[in-house]
Write a protein that holds these residues in place. Structure first.
Motif, PDB file in Angstrom:
ATOM      1  N   GLU A  78       1.067  -0.651   0.350  1.00 31.07           N
ATOM      2  CA  GLU A  78      -0.114   0.159  -0.201  1.00 31.07           C
ATOM      3  C   GLU A  78       1.032   0.742   0.127  1.00 31.07           C
ATOM      4  O   GLU A  78       2.240   0.879   0.333  1.00 31.07           O
ATOM      5  CB  GLU A  78      -0.923  -0.361   1.272  1.00 31.07           C
ATOM      6  CG  GLU A  78      -0.205  -0.107   2.797  1.00 31.07           C
ATOM      7  CD  GLU A  78      -0.871   0.354   4.127  1.00 31.07           C
ATOM      8  OE1 GLU A  78      -1.997  -0.504   3.766  1.00 31.07           O
ATOM      9  OE2 GLU A  78      -0.722   0.134   4.810  1.00 31.07           O
ATOM     10  N   THR A  91      -1.988  -3.223  -4.153  1.00 31.56           N
ATOM     11  CA  THR A  91      -3.033  -3.872  -4.741  1.00 31.56           C
ATOM     12  C   THR A  91      -4.687  -2.335  -4.736  1.00 31.56           C
ATOM     13  O   THR A  91      -5.379  -2.818  -4.972  1.00 31.56           O
ATOM     14  CB  THR A  91      -3.946  -5.526  -3.954  1.00 31.56           C
ATOM     15  OG1 THR A  91      -3.801  -4.713  -2.226  1.00 31.56           O
ATOM     16  CG2 THR A  91      -2.566  -6.003  -4.293  1.00 31.56           C
ATOM     17  N   HIS A  92      -3.858  -2.190  -3.760  1.00 36.30           N
ATOM     18  CA  HIS A  92      -4.850  -1.050  -3.533  1.00 36.30           C
ATOM     19  C   HIS A  92      -4.555   0.365  -3.094  1.00 36.30           C
ATOM     20  O   HIS A  92      -3.535   0.684  -2.533  1.00 36.30           O
ATOM     21  CB  HIS A  92      -6.332  -1.364  -2.740  1.00 36.30           C
ATOM     22  CG  HIS A  92      -7.511   0.098  -1.818  1.00 36.30           C
ATOM     23  ND1 HIS A  92      -8.490  -0.036  -2.821  1.00 36.30           N
ATOM     24  CD2 HIS A  92      -7.460   0.461  -1.461  1.00 36.30           C
ATOM     25  CE1 HIS A  92      -9.026   0.927  -2.505  1.00 36.30           C
ATOM     26  NE2 HIS A  92      -8.005   0.956  -1.159  1.00 36.30           N
ATOM     27  N   ASN A 103      -5.041   3.987  -2.311  1.00 33.20           N
ATOM     28  CA  ASN A 103      -5.834   4.728  -0.696  1.00 33.20           C
ATOM     29  C   ASN A 103      -5.467   6.374  -1.762  1.00 33.20           C
ATOM     30  O   ASN A 103      -3.704   6.759  -1.043  1.00 33.20           O
ATOM     31  CB  ASN A 103      -5.182   4.259   0.941  1.00 33.20           C
ATOM     32  CG  ASN A 103      -5.846   5.441   1.613  1.00 33.20           C
ATOM     33  OD1 ASN A 103      -6.424   5.512   1.438  1.00 33.20           O
ATOM     34  ND2 ASN A 103      -5.084   4.898   2.859  1.00 33.20           N
ATOM     35  N   ILE A 152      -2.240  -3.711  -8.952  1.00 33.99           N
ATOM     36  CA  ILE A 152      -3.250  -3.246  -8.552  1.00 33.99           C
ATOM     37  C   ILE A 152      -4.410  -3.912 -10.045  1.00 33.99           C
ATOM     38  O   ILE A 152      -4.024  -3.907 -11.136  1.00 33.99           O
ATOM     39  CB  ILE A 152      -3.493  -2.333  -8.880  1.00 33.99           C
ATOM     40  CG1 ILE A 152      -2.054  -1.552  -8.575  1.00 33.99           C
ATOM     41  CG2 ILE A 152      -4.819  -0.958  -9.433  1.00 33.99           C
ATOM     42  CD1 ILE A 152      -2.018   0.106  -8.472  1.00 33.99           C
ATOM     43  N   ASP A 165     -10.770   1.684  -8.385  1.00 32.14           N
ATOM     44  CA  ASP A 165     -12.678   2.156  -7.628  1.00 32.14           C
ATOM     45  C   ASP A 165     -12.618   3.516  -8.169  1.00 32.14           C
ATOM     46  O   ASP A 165     -11.835   4.057  -8.360  1.00 32.14           O
ATOM     47  CB  ASP A 165     -12.410   1.631  -6.399  1.00 32.14           C
ATOM     48  CG  ASP A 165     -11.000   2.856  -5.912  1.00 32.14           C
ATOM     49  OD1 ASP A 165     -10.969   3.916  -5.879  1.00 32.14           O
ATOM     50  OD2 ASP A 165     -10.885   2.469  -4.673  1.00 32.14           O
TER      51      ASP A 165
END
Length: 283
Positions: free
Chosen positions: A163, A186-187, A189, A207, A211
């Motif tokens: 992250e 992977t995501h 923020n 990733i 989103d």
């Protein structure tokens, strides 16, 4: 004064050559003086003092300087602090040259496992935490130099980050570049992306979907540069908002043209909405 003067400083122990005032000293030198200074075979250090010497080498100083003195830089090398490798000076470019931030600010502060340098050409600070094989970075306020308003590049490439690291300690610093390529992220923020960032590199991570938060961030805060290639997307219905974003923004964010699907390896921008989210028919 004689027409030809040779100052032979070869084979000494000179570590620094200070040219900071040479343009002022040569301001009235309109005719060639033929002063030849030879400095080969000296243990020069690749530090902040070297910057003006590199400018001299690339003819970036005022014209009168070259009438004032001729410094022979053939086969001259310098050694970086705490390193054994020597670099030939003619291979260095003053526009990209960096030296230790500690020396420039005279403040000894830098996060553990990182190097802190400054690019003298434009005064940009570089927090280099790349290639440290780290899964996380804990940056403490006590490790940060808060002097000056210099822009800062935060380089976390080639680690094992899953992250974006917490950059709260850099909150009051002008972080312009956040480089996170080649990690295991992977995501994304977006709350951890400083508001001052204009360049964001997220390519070559893990990733698999983008989103709405990241899409909104990129829409409301247009960046100079954004990279995402090397992340293989799950090209299903969940990617629909990102597909719309790609088709609208791929001419602005050029790197979006290189983003591919995980299974098919097709370029996302070439896909249709029907391809990633086919209609389900009821019989």
């Amino acid at each position: 004064m004689p027409d030809n003067i040779l100052v032979d400083l070869r084979f000494n122990k000179i570590e620094r050559i200070w040219l900071n005032d040479i343009e002022d000293l040569s301001v009235h030198c309109n005719e060639r003086r033929y002063v030849d200074i030879r400095i080969e075979k000296n243990p020069l250090i690749c530090n902040c003092y070297l910057y003006d010497l590199l400018r001299y080498l690339k003819d970036d100083l005022s014209f009168n300087v070259y009438n004032f003195v001729d410094i022979n830089l053939e086969y001259v090398k310098c050694k970086y602090p705490n390193e054994t490798d020597c670099t030939e000076i003619k291979e260095l470019d003053f526009r990209t040259y960096v030296c230790p931030e500690e020396e420039y600010f005279n403040i000894k502060k830098c996060p553990n496992s990182c190097n802190c340098n400054i690019r003298l050409y434009d005064g940009t600070r570089i927090l280099d935490c790349s290639d440290r094989l780290k899964s996380e970075f804990k940056i403490q306020k006590t490790e940060i130099n808060y002097a000056g308003k210099n822009p800062l590049i935060a380089n976390f490439t080639y680690n094992f980050l899953t992250e974006i690291p917490s950059l709260e300690a850099l909150q009051t610093i002008n972080v312009t570049d956040l480089l996170l390529s080649h990690n295991w992220i992977t995501h994304v923020n977006v709350e951890r992306i400083p508001e001052t960032v204009t360049i964001l590199h997220l390519d070559n991570n893990y990733i698999y979907t983008v989103d709405g938060n990241l899409i909104n961030f990129l829409t409301l805060n247009p960046l100079k540069e954004f990279t995402l290639h090397g992340n293989l997307m799950e090209c299903d219905c969940s990617l629909a908002p990102f597909l719309t974003f790609v088709k609208l923004q791929r001419h602005y964010y050029k790197d979006l043209n290189n983003v591919k699907c995980k299974e098919s390896r097709l370029h996302v921008y070439k896909l249709s909405m029907e391809y990633i989210c086919p209609l389900t028919l009821d019989y």
